[in-house]
Design an enzyme around this catalytic site. Structure first.
Site, mmCIF file in Angstrom:
data_model
loop_
_atom_site.group_PDB
_atom_site.id
_atom_site.type_symbol
_atom_site.label_atom_id
_atom_site.label_comp_id
_atom_site.label_asym_id
_atom_site.label_seq_id
_atom_site.Cartn_x
_atom_site.Cartn_y
_atom_site.Cartn_z
ATOM 1 N N ASP A 287 -27.470 58.875 -10.841
ATOM 2 C CA ASP A 287 -28.521 59.641 -11.513
ATOM 3 C C ASP A 287 -29.623 59.929 -10.502
ATOM 4 O OD1 ASP A 287 -29.925 57.219 -11.178
ATOM 5 O OD2 ASP A 287 -29.316 56.543 -13.165
ATOM 6 N N ASP B 156 -33.767 59.896 -9.946
ATOM 7 C CA ASP B 156 -35.076 59.512 -10.463
ATOM 8 C C ASP B 156 -36.115 60.335 -9.743
ATOM 9 O OD1 ASP B 156 -34.260 57.184 -12.148
ATOM 10 O OD2 ASP B 156 -33.460 56.533 -10.209
ATOM 11 N N ASP C 103 -38.289 48.243 -4.549
ATOM 12 C CA ASP C 103 -37.687 46.987 -4.108
ATOM 13 C C ASP C 103 -37.232 47.017 -2.644
ATOM 14 O OD1 ASP C 103 -35.666 48.728 -4.892
ATOM 15 O OD2 ASP C 103 -34.819 47.401 -6.409
HETATM 16 P P1 ATP Z 1 -28.347 52.906 -9.158
HETATM 17 O O1 ATP Z 1 -27.430 53.498 -8.169
HETATM 18 O O2 ATP Z 1 -27.742 51.748 -9.853
HETATM 19 O O3 ATP Z 1 -28.993 53.887 -10.089
HETATM 20 P P2 ATP Z 1 -31.028 52.650 -8.208
HETATM 21 O O4 ATP Z 1 -31.564 52.042 -6.948
HETATM 22 O O5 ATP Z 1 -31.217 54.110 -8.382
HETATM 23 O O6 ATP Z 1 -29.501 52.242 -8.279
HETATM 24 P P3 ATP Z 1 -32.462 52.408 -10.661
HETATM 25 O O7 ATP Z 1 -32.478 51.294 -11.619
HETATM 26 O O8 ATP Z 1 -31.971 53.735 -11.068
HETATM 27 O O9 ATP Z 1 -31.639 51.871 -9.411
HETATM 28 O O10 ATP Z 1 -33.950 52.507 -10.104
HETATM 29 C C1 ATP Z 1 -34.442 53.634 -9.388
HETATM 30 C C2 ATP Z 1 -35.432 53.187 -8.314
HETATM 31 O O11 ATP Z 1 -36.554 52.522 -8.908
HETATM 32 C C3 ATP Z 1 -34.886 52.177 -7.328
HETATM 33 O O12 ATP Z 1 -34.185 52.788 -6.289
HETATM 34 C C4 ATP Z 1 -36.142 51.484 -6.848
HETATM 35 O O13 ATP Z 1 -36.813 52.260 -5.906
HETATM 36 C C5 ATP Z 1 -36.969 51.438 -8.096
HETATM 37 N N1 ATP Z 1 -36.761 50.193 -8.870
HETATM 38 C C6 ATP Z 1 -35.914 50.008 -9.910
HETATM 39 N N2 ATP Z 1 -35.998 48.768 -10.390
HETATM 40 C C7 ATP Z 1 -36.924 48.125 -9.631
HETATM 41 C C8 ATP Z 1 -37.462 46.810 -9.632
HETATM 42 N N3 ATP Z 1 -37.041 45.900 -10.493
HETATM 43 N N4 ATP Z 1 -38.408 46.530 -8.704
HETATM 44 C C9 ATP Z 1 -38.824 47.456 -7.822
HETATM 45 N N5 ATP Z 1 -38.361 48.701 -7.765
HETATM 46 C C10 ATP Z 1 -37.408 49.043 -8.660
HETATM 47 MG MG MG Z 2 -30.775 55.292 -10.142
#
Ligand code: ATP
Ligand code: MG
Length: 423
Positions: free
Chosen positions: A30, A32, A124
């Site tokens: 996805d 963001d 993170d």
């Molecule tokens: P995925 O491929 O599973 O979607 P993702 O890194 O995009 O991995 P998401 O949960 O979609 O994970 O979160 C989007 C972004 O928001 C992350 O890349 C990170 O920058 C930030 N983020 C999400 N959760 C946290 C957290 N618990 N603490 C700090 N930053 C976070």
């Molecule tokens: Mg994501």
């Protein structure tokens, strides 16, 4: 999407997993979006949008069937650094209230807005903090995320222990992303994992269940499981399984590893999987231990039902497994007992049971991992392939008592107690 915000005069970036995965040549799950527009301003730009969340207020923008998450830049958690508050009329003191930190360091609410530089600091891992804008098609990198993409490593932004304390779910995110991307975790970021893992016990079970799904139902369950074990995190998600594994390690480990390898394989082939099967496997060692500790010779269906109920009751205190999952898990367990009891009509009833397929796969898995089930797997395999007359003959053959004595007949049809020593 980005253009909408930009045309309205805001800054807007794709950030997080979307940019990271594109740079790695993977298909992003996805996208963001991060922006300096506040939730109400985002809503004004996109008619099809909704503000959600309490801990983080973000905006969901609907595009046909897709939902894009748009979040406003947030400030670092030092509440003395409040840069912007949502409502300009709020006093600085009110603004502080919107970033609430418990004494343990855990962040409870986090709605203090900030600049892009501040937004970077609260993400993170460095590889998750790359900001891509279509304004000039540039990726902004404030924390050397590019270099870590090249090195294929996860590095926590800031002090890892503090960041795990702020939000212990980051412990699981480190493991999930390392498994998914096949990245290493840098020594500094990995070192606090075993100690910080116990902080997961302060996370609401509903949130942990969401994370459980991401960990185990996304095609990388085997590497995920191995990392959870390696960093001593597993016992905080499945304490009963963990305890049971201390005495039956080889069998349990083989059972879980085989199940995860199968599941990942199925997903890779585009087949479907269900969290139900995963949970049935993950909690099976605990069920066996529970039955064993009751000591009764052969486990009856009622014993199994009761033990199953106990295991689930205990587990939901850690992971809020919804009933629509836990109920079928218990059915799969109960069918394990029923497979042994092949009297008359029961056999046909079982084959047509809603959970037959999953339970049968589970039976085969147990045998494959060394449980001695006296050929049950083979019998049921043959039975399914047989024509109606052959089926009837197979059942009839079982009814011929070896001895006319009622007790020995009973023993013949009663389920063999799971034999825990792989043979
Ligand atoms: P995925 O491929 O599973 O979607 P993702 O890194 O995009 O991995 P998401 O949960 O979609 O994970 O979160 C989007 C972004 O928001 C992350 O890349 C990170 O920058 C930030 N983020 C999400 N959760 C946290 C957290 N618990 N603490 C700090 N930053 C976070
Ligand atoms: Mg994501």
């Amino acid at each position: 999407m980005l253009y909408g915000l930009i045309e309205a005069g805001y800054e807007a970036y794709i950030v997080g997993g979307g940019v990271r995965d594109l740079l790695l040549g993977l298909k992003p799950k996805d996208f963001d979006i991060a922006t300096n527009a506040h939730p109400d301003q985002i809503r004004a730009v996109f008619r099809n949008s909704r503000i959600i969340g309490r801990r983080f207020r973000i905006v969901h923008v609907h595009f046909g069937r897709e939902i894009i998450e748009v979040s406003t830049f947030r400030a670092a958690h030092n509440i003395d650094n409040v840069a912007l508050v949502e409502d300009e009329t709020l006093s600085r003191a009110d603004a502080k209230l919107d970033s609430v930190r418990a004494t343990s360091g855990l962040i409870l609410r986090d709605n203090v807005y900030g600049t892009i530089e501040e937004d970077v600091q609260r993400r993170d891992f460095t590889v998750n903090a790359l900001y891509y804008t279509v304004k000039n098609f540039v990726v902004h990198d404030y924390v050397d995320g590019f270099a870590d993409i090249d090195r294929r490593c996860l590095r926590m932004i800031g002090n890892p222990t503090e960041r795990y304390r702020e939000d212990p779910v980051r412990v699981l995110r480190a493991i999930r992303l390392a498994a998914k991307l096949d990245f290493s975790i840098t020594a500094e970021t990995a070192a606090p994992l075993p100690l910080c893992a116990q902080l997961l016990e302060s996370i609401p079970p509903a949130r942990l269940f969401d994370e459980f799904l991401k960990l185990f139902v996304s095609g990388n369950s085997l590497p995920t499981y191995r990392l959870l074990r390696r960093y001593d995190v597993f016992q905080h998600l499945f304490p009963q399984t963990w305890a049971a594994m201390q005495t039956n390690t080889a069998y349990c480990d083989l059972l879980l590893e085989t199940a995860f390898a199968n599941t990942d394989g199925r997903l890779a082939e585009g087949k479907t999987i269900t969290p139900v099967f995963m949970l049935a496997v993950l909690l099976w060692p605990a069920l066996l231990a529970n039955l064993r500790s009751n000591g009764s010779g052969l486990a009856s269906i009622t014993d199994t039902q009761e033990a199953g109920q106990n295991i689930i009751d205990e587990q939901v205190q850690r992971l809020a497994i919804p009933k629509r999952f836990s109920f079928p898990v218990r059915e799969i367990w109960e069918l394990q007992q029923k497979f042994a009891d092949r009297r008359g009509k029961r056999v046909e009833l079982l084959v047509n049971h809603k959970r037959f397929r999953a339970a049968f796969d589970f039976l085969l898995l147990r045998e494959q991992c060394g449980e001695n089930l006296q050929g049950l797997g083979k019998w049921w395999t043959t039975y399914q392939e047989a024509q109606p007359e052959q089926r009837a003959a197979m059942v009839a053959a079982l009814q011929t008592p070896a001895a006319p004595h009622a007790n020995s007949r009973r023993r013949k049809v009663k389920s063999p107690r799971p034999n825990l020593t792989p043979t």
